[in-house]
Design an enzyme around this catalytic site. Structure first.
Site, short mmCIF file in Angstrom:
data_model
loop_
_atom_site.label_atom_id
_atom_site.label_comp_id
_atom_site.label_asym_id
_atom_site.label_seq_id
_atom_site.Cartn_x
_atom_site.Cartn_y
_atom_site.Cartn_z
CE LYS A 115 -4.85 19.33 -21.30
NZ LYS A 115 -3.46 19.43 -21.63
CE LYS A 197 -7.88 21.55 -30.88
NZ LYS A 197 -6.68 22.26 -30.58
CE LYS A 200 -0.17 17.75 -30.06
NZ LYS A 200 -0.40 18.15 -28.68
#
Ligand code: ATP
Ligand code: LTN
Length: 334
Positions: A115, A197, A200
């Site tokens: 992140k 994967k 969102k």
């Protein structure tokens, strides 16, 4: 332990629109767990602000996520569903646990590294201590089990270490939680890149099915799903696109992958892809209808939010008071 049942805790961030992966891998499985466990499911809005958010957008996403929990079938009478920010014990325990967590431990967290690289202009202290807030979430409710995806296992391991450290210094206060690995460990992959994967936060909207996608959009995305040139519907790692579609079809219809393969034996991708689309549409339709209905039930949703926050405050307050006494905060004689 309440009602003689073990406690289960999990949470989801209200960032981005939920995908079919979130539903099949998490929400759908959460629904049935209340028979066996006393379940707490939080909308973890305090975690969301570790990356910059538009205030109005965050508020509306958090509310939509709360309604999606209910629309997916999580009964707010049998489960405690609440906003993390409505229960101040989370912030209070997180502070205490921050003082029991080492910089070196947090430095090893791979999610922080990922992140920080993604948000290089906003590497804030909250992003760094994110896992400590997550530990506070879990430990406040004395959760024994925590359903999480593999990406969160490192955070869960840290939670266990913090809990054990606290218990060693101050005596047994926290239940040391275990990861809950569901029966169907469904990991849904992107429709555009089956090595990734479905997520969102994917920039390519064609890779993900969003829970609020309309039937035409769903069908279009499945028809365009990346497959291979083998041309055979088989469940093998060498055909990851088709394997993913088989997983999705199976999860939506309740079949095993082998039964799905048998049902489509000798058929082409041109027939299989729309069938997967139909299966997904059938699963999402009732969820979307229920969501639309709940959207009109403002008072009901408000009452769920209020009553469940009260319960969460009561349960977490008990642990927090115990912790405060143990660490030597002054008694509250008022
Ligand atoms: P982001 O893209 O913001 O990282 P995400 O879509 O990966 O989000 P999370 O918020 O990290 O989702 O996870 C919420 C829950 O959904 C977790 O329990 C996670 O295991 C599950 N989940 C997320 N993506 C998938 C997927 N593709 N397949 C199965 N389960 C998933
Ligand atoms: N970090 C988790 C969300 C989360 C969570 C939790 C999950 C916050 N607190 C406590 C389980 C238990 C995520 O991003 N999926």
């Amino acid at each position: 332990m309440t009602d003689g049942k073990k406690v289960l805790f999990s949470g989801m961030q209200a960032t981005g629109n939920l995908t079919l992966g979130n539903y099949l891998g998490a929400l759908k499985n959460w629904v049935t767990l209340c028979d066996e466990y006393e379940c707490f499911y939080s909308v973890v809005d305090m975690h969301s602000i570790t990356v910059r958010q538009d205030p109005a957008e965050l508020r509306s996403r958090a509310r939509r996520l709360m309604m999606l929990y209910i629309a997916a079938g999580i009964d707010p009478e049998k489960n405690c569903i609440y906003y993390q920010s409505h229960v101040s014990a989370h912030a209070e325990l997180a502070w205490i646990l921050n003082c029991l967590t080492y910089m070196g431990e947090l430095n090893r967290m791979t999610q922080f590294k990922d992140k920080a690289a993604k948000h290089a202009d906003n590497i804030n202290a909250g992003l760094f201590t994110y896992p400590v807030l997550m530990a506070a979430d879990i430990l406040l409710y004395q959760a024994a089990v925590v359903p999480v995806g593999v990406d969160q296992m490192q955070h869960l391991e840290l939670t266990r270490n913090i809990a054990e450290r606290f218990n060693n210094i101050y005596g047994d206060v926290f239940t040391v939680p275990e990861a809950y690995i569901g029966k169907v460990g469904a990991k849904i992959m992107s429709l555009q890149d089956p090595s990734k994967k479905m997520s969102k936060s994917d920039e390519n909207p064609n890779g993900s099915i969003y829970l609020m996608d309309d039937p035409d959009t769903i069908m279009r995305k499945f028809k365009r799903a990346v497959t291979d040139s083998v041309g055979e519907i088989a469940y093998r790692d060498e055909q990851p696109g088709i394997k993913n579609l088989i997983d999705i079809y199976s999860a939506c219809t309740g079949c095993t992958p082998q039964e799905t393969v048998r049902a489509f034996e000798g058929k082409g991708y041109g027939e299989f892809k729309p069938a997967v689309g139909e299966a997904v549409i059938s699963v999402l339709r009732p969820l979307q209808e229920e969501f639309a209905r709940l959207n009109k039930e403002k008072d009901y949703i408000d009452s769920v939010i209020r009553d469940n926050a009260e319960k969460a405050r009561r349960v977490s307050g008990k642990t927090l008071r115990k912790v405060m006494r143990k660490i030597g905060y002054p008694d509250r004689i008022f």
